[in-house]
Design a protein around this motif. Structure first.
Motif, mmCIF file in Angstrom:
data_model
loop_
_atom_site.group_PDB
_atom_site.id
_atom_site.type_symbol
_atom_site.label_atom_id
_atom_site.label_comp_id
_atom_site.label_asym_id
_atom_site.label_seq_id
_atom_site.Cartn_x
_atom_site.Cartn_y
_atom_site.Cartn_z
ATOM 1 N N GLY A 30 0.838 -1.319 0.070
ATOM 2 C CA GLY A 30 0.144 0.016 -0.065
ATOM 3 C C GLY A 30 0.964 1.110 -0.225
ATOM 4 O O GLY A 30 1.787 1.484 1.088
ATOM 5 N N HIS A 31 0.684 2.088 -1.072
ATOM 6 C CA HIS A 31 1.466 3.325 -1.345
ATOM 7 C C HIS A 31 1.153 4.261 -0.206
ATOM 8 O O HIS A 31 0.117 4.825 -0.625
ATOM 9 N N ARG A 32 2.083 4.702 0.609
ATOM 10 C CA ARG A 32 1.778 5.851 1.777
ATOM 11 C C ARG A 32 0.426 5.443 2.383
ATOM 12 O O ARG A 32 -0.410 6.097 2.858
ATOM 13 N N VAL A 57 2.973 -2.181 3.694
ATOM 14 C CA VAL A 57 2.447 -0.961 3.676
ATOM 15 C C VAL A 57 4.010 -0.009 3.444
ATOM 16 O O VAL A 57 4.894 -0.113 3.917
ATOM 17 N N GLU A 58 3.779 1.009 2.403
ATOM 18 C CA GLU A 58 5.148 1.833 2.271
ATOM 19 C C GLU A 58 4.769 3.178 2.762
ATOM 20 O O GLU A 58 3.793 3.945 2.677
ATOM 21 N N ILE A 59 5.927 3.708 3.413
ATOM 22 C CA ILE A 59 5.735 5.154 4.014
ATOM 23 C C ILE A 59 6.808 6.153 3.624
ATOM 24 O O ILE A 59 7.831 5.186 3.344
ATOM 25 N N ASP A 60 6.870 7.142 4.001
ATOM 26 C CA ASP A 60 8.014 8.147 3.922
ATOM 27 C C ASP A 60 8.608 8.770 5.159
ATOM 28 O O ASP A 60 7.769 9.224 5.764
ATOM 29 N N ILE A 61 9.994 9.136 5.184
ATOM 30 C CA ILE A 61 10.382 9.678 6.458
ATOM 31 C C ILE A 61 11.218 10.618 6.381
ATOM 32 O O ILE A 61 11.869 10.835 5.324
ATOM 33 N N ILE A 72 6.060 11.660 6.557
ATOM 34 C CA ILE A 72 5.524 12.550 5.665
ATOM 35 C C ILE A 72 6.456 12.361 4.219
ATOM 36 O O ILE A 72 7.401 12.179 4.260
ATOM 37 N N HIS A 73 5.675 12.711 3.246
ATOM 38 C CA HIS A 73 6.311 12.704 1.801
ATOM 39 C C HIS A 73 7.314 13.685 1.509
ATOM 40 O O HIS A 73 8.217 13.739 0.837
ATOM 41 N N ASP A 74 6.526 14.821 1.730
ATOM 42 C CA ASP A 74 7.324 16.126 1.134
ATOM 43 C C ASP A 74 8.483 16.779 2.223
ATOM 44 O O ASP A 74 8.404 16.323 3.587
ATOM 45 N N ILE A 131 9.976 1.359 4.645
ATOM 46 C CA ILE A 131 10.097 2.781 5.292
ATOM 47 C C ILE A 131 11.149 3.560 4.122
ATOM 48 O O ILE A 131 12.266 2.971 4.008
ATOM 49 N N GLU A 132 10.580 4.564 3.519
ATOM 50 C CA GLU A 132 11.177 5.005 2.247
ATOM 51 C C GLU A 132 11.896 6.479 2.862
ATOM 52 O O GLU A 132 11.240 7.259 3.376
ATOM 53 N N VAL A 133 13.358 6.212 2.919
ATOM 54 C CA VAL A 133 13.894 7.392 3.537
ATOM 55 C C VAL A 133 13.937 8.519 2.535
ATOM 56 O O VAL A 133 14.841 8.418 1.609
ATOM 57 N N LYS A 134 13.551 9.682 2.951
ATOM 58 C CA LYS A 134 13.357 10.846 2.046
ATOM 59 C C LYS A 134 14.660 11.788 2.516
ATOM 60 O O LYS A 134 14.846 12.664 1.719
ATOM 61 N N CYS A 135 15.023 11.829 3.541
ATOM 62 C CA CYS A 135 16.197 12.421 4.119
ATOM 63 C C CYS A 135 17.553 11.883 3.703
ATOM 64 O O CYS A 135 17.474 10.978 2.815
HETATM 65 CA CA CA Z 1 7.597 6.851 -1.366
#
Ligand code: CA
Ligand code: G3P
Length: 275
Positions: A30-32, A57-61, A72-74, A131-135
Protein backbone atom coordinates in the motif's frame (compact mmCIF):
# COMPACT_ATOMS: atom_id res chain seq x y z
CA UNK A 1 5.34 -14.59 8.60
CA UNK A 2 2.63 -15.75 6.19
CA UNK A 3 3.16 -18.92 4.15
CA UNK A 4 1.04 -19.59 1.08
CA UNK A 5 1.13 -22.64 -1.17
CA UNK A 6 0.85 -22.33 -4.95
CA UNK A 7 -2.02 -24.43 -6.35
CA UNK A 8 -1.88 -26.56 -9.51
CA UNK A 9 0.24 -29.24 -7.88
CA UNK A 10 3.39 -27.21 -7.33
CA UNK A 11 4.79 -27.88 -3.89
CA UNK A 12 6.46 -24.51 -3.72
CA UNK A 13 6.25 -22.53 -0.51
CA UNK A 14 6.17 -18.78 -0.68
CA UNK A 15 7.06 -16.68 2.31
CA UNK A 16 5.46 -13.29 2.88
CA UNK A 17 3.34 -13.13 -0.25
CA UNK A 18 -0.23 -13.77 -1.22
CA UNK A 19 -1.56 -15.40 -4.31
CA UNK A 20 -3.04 -13.28 -7.00
CA UNK A 21 -3.52 -13.28 -10.73
CA UNK A 22 -4.37 -16.88 -11.35
CA UNK A 23 -1.77 -18.53 -9.19
CA UNK A 24 1.08 -16.02 -9.45
CA UNK A 25 2.50 -14.74 -6.16
CA UNK A 26 3.02 -11.03 -5.72
CA UNK A 27 3.38 -8.86 -2.62
CA UNK A 28 0.81 -6.03 -2.61
CA UNK A 29 2.28 -2.90 -1.00
CA UNK A 30 0.00 0.00 0.00
CA UNK A 31 1.61 3.23 -1.25
CA UNK A 32 1.66 5.81 1.60
CA UNK A 33 -0.90 3.46 3.18
CA UNK A 34 -4.24 3.21 1.39
CA UNK A 35 -3.66 6.69 0.00
CA UNK A 36 -6.38 6.63 -2.64
CA UNK A 37 -8.97 6.49 0.16
CA UNK A 38 -7.28 8.18 3.13
CA UNK A 39 -4.76 11.01 3.64
CA UNK A 40 -1.34 9.67 2.67
CA UNK A 41 1.19 8.73 5.34
CA UNK A 42 -1.24 9.07 8.26
CA UNK A 43 -2.24 6.43 10.80
CA UNK A 44 -5.69 6.29 9.20
CA UNK A 45 -4.14 5.54 5.83
CA UNK A 46 -1.79 2.87 7.21
CA UNK A 47 -4.51 1.18 9.28
CA UNK A 48 -6.89 1.22 6.32
CA UNK A 49 -4.26 -0.49 4.17
CA UNK A 50 -3.94 -3.28 6.77
CA UNK A 51 -7.75 -3.52 6.85
CA UNK A 52 -7.71 -3.81 3.07
CA UNK A 53 -5.36 -6.78 3.53
CA UNK A 54 -2.23 -5.20 2.06
CA UNK A 55 0.78 -7.52 2.49
CA UNK A 56 2.92 -4.48 3.22
CA UNK A 57 2.63 -0.72 3.58
CA UNK A 58 5.04 1.89 2.22
CA UNK A 59 5.59 5.20 4.03
CA UNK A 60 8.06 8.12 3.71
CA UNK A 61 10.23 9.53 6.50
CA UNK A 62 12.10 12.72 7.44
CA UNK A 63 14.02 13.84 10.50
CA UNK A 64 12.57 16.72 12.52
CA UNK A 65 14.53 19.63 14.01
CA UNK A 66 14.72 17.72 17.31
CA UNK A 67 15.90 14.51 15.58
CA UNK A 68 12.66 12.55 15.72
CA UNK A 69 11.55 10.49 12.72
CA UNK A 70 8.20 11.53 11.24
CA UNK A 71 6.14 10.10 8.42
CA UNK A 72 5.59 12.59 5.60
CA UNK A 73 6.34 12.58 1.87
CA UNK A 74 7.42 16.17 1.14
CA UNK A 75 10.29 18.09 2.71
CA UNK A 76 7.79 20.78 3.75
CA UNK A 77 4.37 20.70 5.44
CA UNK A 78 2.77 22.95 2.77
CA UNK A 79 0.88 20.37 0.68
CA UNK A 80 -0.61 18.17 3.41
CA UNK A 81 -0.93 20.66 6.28
CA UNK A 82 -0.96 24.12 4.67
CA UNK A 83 2.17 25.41 6.46
CA UNK A 84 5.04 26.42 4.21
CA UNK A 85 8.00 25.37 6.36
CA UNK A 86 10.56 22.60 6.05
CA UNK A 87 10.02 19.53 8.25
CA UNK A 88 13.66 19.68 9.33
CA UNK A 89 13.10 23.22 10.68
CA UNK A 90 10.15 22.13 12.89
CA UNK A 91 10.12 20.21 16.17
CA UNK A 92 7.92 17.17 16.69
CA UNK A 93 5.59 19.26 18.87
CA UNK A 94 5.21 21.87 16.12
CA UNK A 95 4.52 19.17 13.53
CA UNK A 96 2.00 17.47 15.82
CA UNK A 97 0.03 20.72 16.08
CA UNK A 98 -0.78 20.58 12.33
CA UNK A 99 -3.81 18.99 10.70
CA UNK A 100 -2.63 16.51 8.05
CA UNK A 101 -6.02 15.07 7.12
CA UNK A 102 -8.34 17.92 6.25
CA UNK A 103 -6.75 18.49 2.82
CA UNK A 104 -8.02 15.06 1.77
CA UNK A 105 -11.50 15.10 3.22
CA UNK A 106 -13.46 16.74 6.07
CA UNK A 107 -13.90 13.31 7.69
CA UNK A 108 -10.12 13.13 8.25
CA UNK A 109 -9.99 16.48 10.08
CA UNK A 110 -7.56 16.41 13.05
CA UNK A 111 -5.41 13.64 11.58
CA UNK A 112 -1.80 14.16 12.76
CA UNK A 113 1.59 13.58 11.13
CA UNK A 114 2.65 10.29 12.75
CA UNK A 115 6.05 9.34 14.09
CA UNK A 116 7.72 6.27 12.64
CA UNK A 117 7.32 4.59 16.04
CA UNK A 118 3.54 5.08 15.88
CA UNK A 119 3.37 3.50 12.43
CA UNK A 120 5.63 0.58 13.40
CA UNK A 121 3.24 -0.13 16.23
CA UNK A 122 0.42 -0.87 13.74
CA UNK A 123 2.21 -3.64 11.78
CA UNK A 124 0.23 -6.86 12.17
CA UNK A 125 1.98 -10.22 12.43
CA UNK A 126 2.98 -11.53 9.03
CA UNK A 127 3.00 -8.09 7.38
CA UNK A 128 5.81 -5.63 6.77
CA UNK A 129 6.52 -1.94 6.44
CA UNK A 130 8.58 -0.39 3.61
CA UNK A 131 10.25 2.71 5.05
CA UNK A 132 11.29 5.17 2.34
CA UNK A 133 14.08 7.42 3.57
CA UNK A 134 13.49 10.86 2.05
CA UNK A 135 16.24 12.56 4.05
CA UNK A 136 19.93 11.63 4.03
CA UNK A 137 22.15 9.03 5.73
CA UNK A 138 22.17 11.14 8.94
CA UNK A 139 18.90 9.37 9.82
CA UNK A 140 20.63 5.97 10.21
CA UNK A 141 21.39 6.04 13.99
CA UNK A 142 17.89 7.23 14.96
CA UNK A 143 16.32 4.77 12.52
CA UNK A 144 18.26 1.91 14.12
CA UNK A 145 17.18 3.07 17.59
CA UNK A 146 13.49 3.38 16.68
CA UNK A 147 13.44 0.01 14.90
CA UNK A 148 15.11 -1.69 17.86
CA UNK A 149 12.75 -0.22 20.42
CA UNK A 150 9.70 -1.12 18.27
CA UNK A 151 10.27 -4.79 19.08
CA UNK A 152 9.44 -5.72 15.47
CA UNK A 153 11.43 -8.52 13.87
CA UNK A 154 13.90 -7.40 11.14
CA UNK A 155 11.74 -9.20 8.53
CA UNK A 156 8.82 -6.90 9.34
CA UNK A 157 10.57 -3.80 8.04
CA UNK A 158 12.39 -2.96 4.84
CA UNK A 159 14.17 0.26 3.86
CA UNK A 160 13.94 1.89 0.44
CA UNK A 161 15.37 5.10 -0.98
CA UNK A 162 16.30 6.98 -4.15
CA UNK A 163 19.76 7.88 -2.81
CA UNK A 164 22.14 4.99 -3.40
CA UNK A 165 24.54 6.50 -0.87
CA UNK A 166 21.84 6.62 1.83
CA UNK A 167 20.54 3.09 1.32
CA UNK A 168 24.10 1.75 1.24
CA UNK A 169 24.86 3.41 4.60
CA UNK A 170 21.66 1.95 6.08
CA UNK A 171 22.32 -1.56 4.75
CA UNK A 172 25.83 -1.46 6.23
CA UNK A 173 24.49 -0.24 9.59
CA UNK A 174 21.64 -2.81 9.68
CA UNK A 175 22.59 -5.77 7.45
CA UNK A 176 19.69 -7.79 8.89
CA UNK A 177 17.19 -5.51 7.06
CA UNK A 178 16.05 -5.91 3.47
CA UNK A 179 17.13 -2.72 1.68
CA UNK A 180 16.09 -1.71 -1.84
CA UNK A 181 17.20 1.07 -4.18
CA UNK A 182 14.40 3.10 -5.80
CA UNK A 183 14.93 4.15 -9.41
CA UNK A 184 12.62 5.93 -11.81
CA UNK A 185 13.44 4.93 -15.38
CA UNK A 186 13.65 7.79 -17.88
CA UNK A 187 13.13 7.59 -21.61
CA UNK A 188 15.67 9.35 -23.79
CA UNK A 189 13.60 10.33 -26.83
CA UNK A 190 16.68 10.99 -28.99
CA UNK A 191 18.30 7.58 -28.48
CA UNK A 192 15.16 5.60 -27.62
CA UNK A 193 16.96 4.21 -24.57
CA UNK A 194 15.61 3.85 -21.05
CA UNK A 195 18.07 5.02 -18.42
CA UNK A 196 19.82 4.08 -16.25
CA UNK A 197 20.87 0.90 -18.04
CA UNK A 198 19.83 -2.35 -16.42
CA UNK A 199 23.42 -3.64 -16.15
CA UNK A 200 24.57 -0.46 -14.43
CA UNK A 201 21.72 -0.66 -11.91
CA UNK A 202 22.50 -4.30 -11.15
CA UNK A 203 26.19 -3.52 -10.62
CA UNK A 204 25.42 -0.54 -8.35
CA UNK A 205 22.91 -2.50 -6.25
CA UNK A 206 25.29 -5.44 -5.88
CA UNK A 207 28.26 -3.23 -5.03
CA UNK A 208 26.17 -1.55 -2.30
CA UNK A 209 25.20 -4.96 -0.90
CA UNK A 210 21.47 -4.31 -1.44
CA UNK A 211 18.65 -6.84 -1.62
CA UNK A 212 16.87 -5.46 -4.64
CA UNK A 213 15.41 -2.55 -6.56
CA UNK A 214 12.09 -0.73 -6.61
CA UNK A 215 11.42 0.61 -10.11
CA UNK A 216 9.09 3.29 -11.46
CA UNK A 217 8.06 3.84 -15.13
CA UNK A 218 7.90 0.26 -16.33
CA UNK A 219 6.86 0.52 -20.00
CA UNK A 220 10.13 -1.01 -21.18
CA UNK A 221 10.26 -3.71 -18.50
CA UNK A 222 9.59 -7.27 -19.67
CA UNK A 223 10.25 -10.74 -18.25
CA UNK A 224 13.81 -10.90 -19.57
CA UNK A 225 14.52 -7.57 -17.88
CA UNK A 226 13.28 -8.79 -14.51
CA UNK A 227 15.02 -12.16 -14.88
CA UNK A 228 18.36 -10.35 -15.17
CA UNK A 229 17.85 -8.87 -11.69
CA UNK A 230 16.73 -12.22 -10.28
CA UNK A 231 19.77 -13.98 -11.75
CA UNK A 232 21.92 -11.36 -10.05
CA UNK A 233 20.26 -12.26 -6.73
CA UNK A 234 18.20 -9.05 -6.56
CA UNK A 235 14.49 -8.75 -5.82
CA UNK A 236 12.37 -6.58 -8.11
CA UNK A 237 9.63 -4.30 -6.76
CA UNK A 238 7.72 -1.64 -8.67
CA UNK A 239 5.66 1.55 -8.14
CA UNK A 240 3.06 3.06 -8.37
CA UNK A 241 0.61 0.79 -10.17
CA UNK A 242 -3.12 1.56 -10.02
CA UNK A 243 -4.05 0.06 -13.38
CA UNK A 244 -5.22 -3.58 -13.09
CA UNK A 245 -4.09 -4.55 -16.62
CA UNK A 246 -0.56 -3.29 -15.91
CA UNK A 247 -0.57 -4.95 -12.48
CA UNK A 248 -1.62 -8.24 -14.10
CA UNK A 249 1.15 -7.93 -16.69
CA UNK A 250 3.76 -7.21 -14.01
CA UNK A 251 2.57 -10.10 -11.82
CA UNK A 252 2.83 -12.45 -14.81
CA UNK A 253 6.39 -11.44 -15.54
CA UNK A 254 7.16 -12.11 -11.90
CA UNK A 255 7.82 -8.86 -10.13
CA UNK A 256 8.20 -9.59 -6.41
CA UNK A 257 5.88 -6.80 -5.34
CA UNK A 258 3.58 -4.09 -6.64
CA UNK A 259 3.18 -0.76 -4.84
CA UNK A 260 -0.29 0.72 -5.29
CA UNK A 261 -2.47 3.48 -3.81
CA UNK A 262 -5.38 1.00 -3.77
CA UNK A 263 -4.18 -2.25 -2.15
CA UNK A 264 -7.60 -3.76 -1.43
CA UNK A 265 -9.15 -2.87 -4.75
CA UNK A 266 -6.12 -3.95 -6.77
CA UNK A 267 -6.00 -7.33 -5.06
CA UNK A 268 -9.66 -7.86 -5.99
CA UNK A 269 -8.85 -6.97 -9.60
CA UNK A 270 -6.06 -9.55 -9.61
CA UNK A 271 -8.06 -12.33 -8.03
CA UNK A 272 -8.82 -15.43 -10.09
CA UNK A 273 -12.55 -14.69 -9.92
CA UNK A 274 -12.13 -11.22 -11.45
CA UNK A 275 -13.19 -11.08 -15.14
CA1 CA B 1 7.45 6.80 -1.17
O1 G3P C 1 7.95 2.92 -3.73
C1 G3P C 1 8.64 4.04 -4.20
C2 G3P C 1 7.75 5.25 -4.30
O2 G3P C 1 7.06 5.46 -3.11
C3 G3P C 1 8.57 6.45 -4.67
O3 G3P C 1 7.79 7.53 -5.01
O4 G3P C 1 7.20 9.87 -4.68
O5 G3P C 1 5.71 8.16 -3.82
O6 G3P C 1 7.85 8.54 -2.70
P1 G3P C 1 7.12 8.57 -4.00
Amino acid sequence: MRVTTIPVGLSLLLVGTLMSDRGIAVEIVGHRGASYDAPENTLSSVKLAWKQNADAVEIDIYLTKDHQIVVIHDDSTKRVAGKEKLVVRQTLDELKSLDAGLWKNEKYKDERIPTLAEVLDTIPDGKRLFIEVKCGPEVAPELARVLKSSGKRPGQTAVIGFSLETVEVIKKAMPELQVYWIVQLKHNKKTGQWLPHRGAMIRCAQRAGLDGVDIGKLESVDKEYIDAFKKAGLQFYCWTINDPAEARRLAKIRVDGITTDRPGWLREQLSPSSP
